[in-house]
Design a protein around this motif. Sequence first.
Motif, short mmCIF file in Angstrom:
data_model
loop_
_atom_site.label_atom_id
_atom_site.label_comp_id
_atom_site.label_asym_id
_atom_site.label_seq_id
_atom_site.Cartn_x
_atom_site.Cartn_y
_atom_site.Cartn_z
N GLU A 177 -32.15 -5.82 -8.47
CA GLU A 177 -30.75 -6.10 -8.17
C GLU A 177 -29.85 -5.70 -9.33
O GLU A 177 -28.74 -5.20 -9.13
N SER B 80 -26.87 -2.95 -9.15
CA SER B 80 -25.51 -3.35 -9.53
C SER B 80 -24.91 -2.38 -10.53
O SER B 80 -23.74 -1.99 -10.42
N GLU B 81 -25.69 -1.95 -11.49
CA GLU B 81 -25.18 -1.08 -12.55
C GLU B 81 -24.96 0.35 -12.05
O GLU B 81 -23.90 0.94 -12.27
#
Length: 299
Positions: free
Chosen positions: A147, A151-152
């Motif tokens: 995750e 996200s990055e």
Amino acid sequence: MTTKGEKPYYRLVGKPRQGHVLLVHGFAMEHRLWLPSIAPLLNQFQFILPDLRGFGRSSHLEIPKECVVNINADDIEQAVNELGIEKLYLGGFSLGGLISMELLKRWGSDRVIKFLNIDQSAKPVSDDSWPYGLGGMRGSEFLSMAEGILSEVGKYPDEIDFSKLPEEVRGIVYEGFGLFLANAVSGVVPKKVSPLIFKIPRVRDRLSIFRSWQSTISVIRSYVNENYDYRELLNKIDLPVTYMVGGKSDIYPKKGQVITHESTPESTLVTFQKSGHDLLLKEPIKFSRELKKFLSEAA
């Protein structure tokens, strides 16, 4: 560049005197993984060996953002249909095992003679009721890592070259894959040394998972967002199934695969005691022998 309508690569090798065999490789691998193991069988069986989107000779093909299992299963099903093959032996390793389960769900015993699952949990993501998914008891750590990567990298356009991502973002990706690789291999020294690959620029930059990093991210996204679960399918399947399991596998714990084996009506369990998730590489002679046995024993 991807040409519209261009199809993923697959290799057809061998003579179909005793039938056709479809083998699907795992994450960040390619069809050549199978060649040493199938070489002694090429006079008896014809093998269909696809390269999944984003890997091998299909590395230039994008994986659409929808389910990575379904899109690859669609590709393979189209290829098998075009070849006019009505019955076959089906097997897959790791991610390829998951894709093969989807094909098994679609085809059942109408097309599949026997099914071979190589070190892949029927439910690949752990939860409170199933602690045998990716990473086993460390499943929450693996999920958090995945995750974090999503996200990055999600802050940047898909078209950007991996090397153009900020260093701190690439560092998060390297750390995540270091964790994965350390758990995929077996043995104290390999577990300590393998993550160092991602600290050596000249080595890591040659890895396909970073050259076609968008495909890698698509695989991670699917594992996180899709609730894959083929346990019920395997509980009811009406054909012979063989489970090959790494006895020291930290990616998919043996216990979960044993539970699935015990609930499959007609099932054989083969344990590679010296291996983790790397059983094809750690015990290649045994794997070749067991593959021959799988194909030779009457269904």
